[in-house]
Scaffold this motif. Structure first.
Motif, PDB file in Angstrom:
ATOM      1  N   LYS A 116      -2.164   5.804 -31.900  1.00 55.77           N
ATOM      2  CA  LYS A 116      -2.294   4.552 -32.575  1.00 55.77           C
ATOM      3  C   LYS A 116      -1.232   3.417 -32.238  1.00 55.77           C
ATOM      4  N   ASP A 119       1.506   2.369 -35.139  1.00 53.64           N
ATOM      5  CA  ASP A 119       2.587   3.065 -35.640  1.00 53.64           C
ATOM      6  C   ASP A 119       3.842   2.608 -35.077  1.00 53.64           C
ATOM      7  N   GLU A 449       8.863  16.387 -33.662  1.00 49.45           N
ATOM      8  CA  GLU A 449       8.264  14.745 -33.965  1.00 49.45           C
ATOM      9  C   GLU A 449       6.779  14.556 -33.366  1.00 49.45           C
ATOM     10  N   ALA A 452       4.205  16.277 -35.472  1.00 46.34           N
ATOM     11  CA  ALA A 452       4.075  15.730 -36.611  1.00 46.34           C
ATOM     12  C   ALA A 452       3.015  14.480 -36.279  1.00 46.34           C
ATOM     13  N   LEU A 453       3.077  13.799 -35.040  1.00 49.81           N
ATOM     14  CA  LEU A 453       2.422  12.774 -34.843  1.00 49.81           C
ATOM     15  C   LEU A 453       0.764  13.299 -34.534  1.00 49.81           C
ATOM     16  N   LEU A 455      -0.221  15.971 -36.115  1.00 46.51           N
ATOM     17  CA  LEU A 455      -0.655  16.373 -37.303  1.00 46.51           C
ATOM     18  C   LEU A 455      -1.382  15.177 -38.132  1.00 46.51           C
ATOM     19  N   GLU A 456      -0.682  14.029 -37.905  1.00 49.74           N
ATOM     20  CA  GLU A 456      -0.919  12.926 -38.727  1.00 49.74           C
ATOM     21  C   GLU A 456      -2.158  11.937 -37.873  1.00 49.74           C
ATOM     22  N   GLN A 457      -2.560  12.585 -36.764  1.00 53.24           N
ATOM     23  CA  GLN A 457      -3.655  12.016 -36.040  1.00 53.24           C
ATOM     24  C   GLN A 457      -3.351  10.660 -35.545  1.00 53.24           C
ATOM     25  N   VAL A 458      -1.944  10.368 -35.258  1.00 48.20           N
ATOM     26  CA  VAL A 458      -1.390   9.344 -34.367  1.00 48.20           C
ATOM     27  C   VAL A 458      -1.675   9.344 -32.917  1.00 48.20           C
TER      28      VAL A 458
END
Length: 464
Positions: A116, A119, A449, A452-453, A455-458
């Protein structure tokens, strides 16, 4: 119909075993003749761009094709894609949810990261990668690079050696600067699309302006690399599709004051031709009356008794030999000082004579006659036939690759042969986000890190 299959096996080259080549028997359709082709598997010599890192923010054609040329040359090309991928992944024949023909043929040898792009964490990671990059290739929509902090001025502050190549539609100045453009629009604006009485005819299957744009970008980057080698300085490049379209028409986009005064008159006529009720046929005929088209007598496509033949006798010496071969009495060829009363009508008459003679024999007959005489002539082929042309395979102009999702594919090979630092094709185009995690590691993000990216679908990485 029988599917094409290729059977490969190692060969001995000049008496020695060579694991870097295979011979393949290519079978196309039942009854088709098999022929052998050499296929490069791995090249033991480094390419000219070995050790360089390229970050590509490219979509569609020009920028991705430029990136592919550098990947062929051994550069590490990181293709940054949105979460749903480059638009080309949905262009042409759809092969899966994320793969299509028009992505496969201009993205080989690259690594893909799908993110994304808006972001801030992604922007920061890409800026870290840019600090150690040599080249950035982009065709952001106008102003997007600046909005994201991924433009030349921003990146050059912390990497002054960066070579930043941008592909725009119309250039950075003028009334159209900043507008979005595509190959078709540039064909229309620059006259590359032929205007006939029946309407404009675009070159639809092969977007030649986009590909010329990609070639000009690659030439520009190579020149900038040489400049950097001498000075240590990077720089920004702008390659527009408008300029690429003009280069393609270098033969015809010019004006000679002594003989081209008609052009100014015709342009003035065009300003209100439609307003006055002129049809497109009227306008085409008007232009032809001001600059009558020359129909070459010995250059072009000619009908034979069973098909067509292409003849390319362009120079006077070749024309003289062709006229003699065909038995055409052509005073203008025999006497360089001969001046017909109406040159246009004269060339049409000579064309009619040569056409009538060529129509009496088969294509194969004339090909043999022209070859024996050492004159330039060749057959007409469909593109479908070119993929089986032994001349292309013997010169490694086509290559077979295995795509992890699609399977076997045949694509056009790298376009230049180097004797010391050859280009090579090692891998097919990457599946969407195949290298996302490893590229983020290279950007010095921690595993937490990165997790997390995801997991957040970034960030997206297609499962193996």
């Amino acid at each position: 119909m029988k599917a094409k299959c290729l059977v490969g096996f190692p060969i001995h080259w000049h008496g020695e075993y060579d694991p870097f080549f295979t011979v393949q028997q290519v079978y196309s359709y039942p009854g088709a003749k098999a022929f052998s082709v050499h296929q490069h598997k791995v090249n033991p010599m480094p390419g000219p761009y070995e050790g360089l890192r390229v970050i590509e923010f490219g979509r569609f054609i020009a920028a991705p094709y430029c990136g592919q040329l550098f990947a062929d040359g051994g550069a590490d090309v990181i293709k940054v894609e949105p979460l749903n991928g480059d638009d080309a992944r949905r262009n042409g024949t759809r092969l899966s949810t994320t793969e299509a023909r028009q992505y496969l043929n201009k993205n080989r040898g690259k690594r893909s990261i799908a993110v994304k792009l808006s972001d801030p964490r992604i922007i920061k990671a890409l800026q870290k990668l840019a600090k150690s990059a040599d080249i950035i290739i982009s065709n952001f929509r106008p102003g997007q690079g600046e909005e994201l902090g991924l433009d030349y001025l921003t990146i050059a502050k912390y990497n002054p050696r960066i070579i930043y190549a941008e592909n725009s539609a119309y250039g950075k100045k003028g009334p159209l600067a900043g507008q979005v453009g595509m190959d078709l629009l540039l064909q229309a604006r620059t006259g590359l699309a032929e205007i006939t009485s029946d309407g404009p005819k675009a070159i639809e299957d092969d977007p030649v302006i986009d590909y010329m744009g990609g070639m000009l970008m690659s030439w520009g980057i190579a020149s900038a690399l040489y400049h950097r080698e001498r000075t240590g300085q990077g720089q920004q490049l702008d390659v527009s599709l408008l300029q690429a379209a003009l280069v393609l028409q270098n033969n015809s986009i010019n004006h000679v004051d002594k003989v081209d005064g008609w052009r100014n008159e015709f342009v003035a006529y065009l300003k209100d031709a439609f307003v006055k009720g002129m049809t497109l046929k009227d306008i085409v005929d008007e232009r032809a009356s001001r600059k009558p088209p020359i129909v070459p007598a010995y250059y072009g496509f000619f009908k034979t008794s069973d098909g067509f033949i292409a003849i390319a006798s362009g120079g006077r010496a070749l024309q003289m030999r062709t006229a003699k071969l065909l038995g055409v009495d052509d005073p203008a060829i025999d006497d360089i000082n001969y001046q017909p009363d109406d040159y246009v009508e004269y060339t049409r008459a000579m064309r009619a004579k040569s056409s009538a003679i060529l129509a009496t024999q088969t294509t194969d007959y004339w090909l043999q006659v022209f070859e024996k005489a050492g004159l330039p002539a060749g057959p007409m082929q469909f593109k479908d036939q070119v993929l089986d042309d032994p001349q292309c395979w013997e010169n490694d102009y086509l290559v077979r690759l295995d795509h992890e999702e699609v399977g076997g594919i045949t694509v056009v090979a790298p376009p230049v042969k180097f004797s010391k630092s050859p280009l090579s094709t090692t891998t097919a185009s990457p599946v969407l986000g195949r290298h996302s995690r490893e590229i983020l590691v290279e950007a010095n993000l921690s595993e937490d890190e990165i997790d997390a990216l995801f997991l957040e679908q970034v960030v997206y990485e297609q499962p193996s």
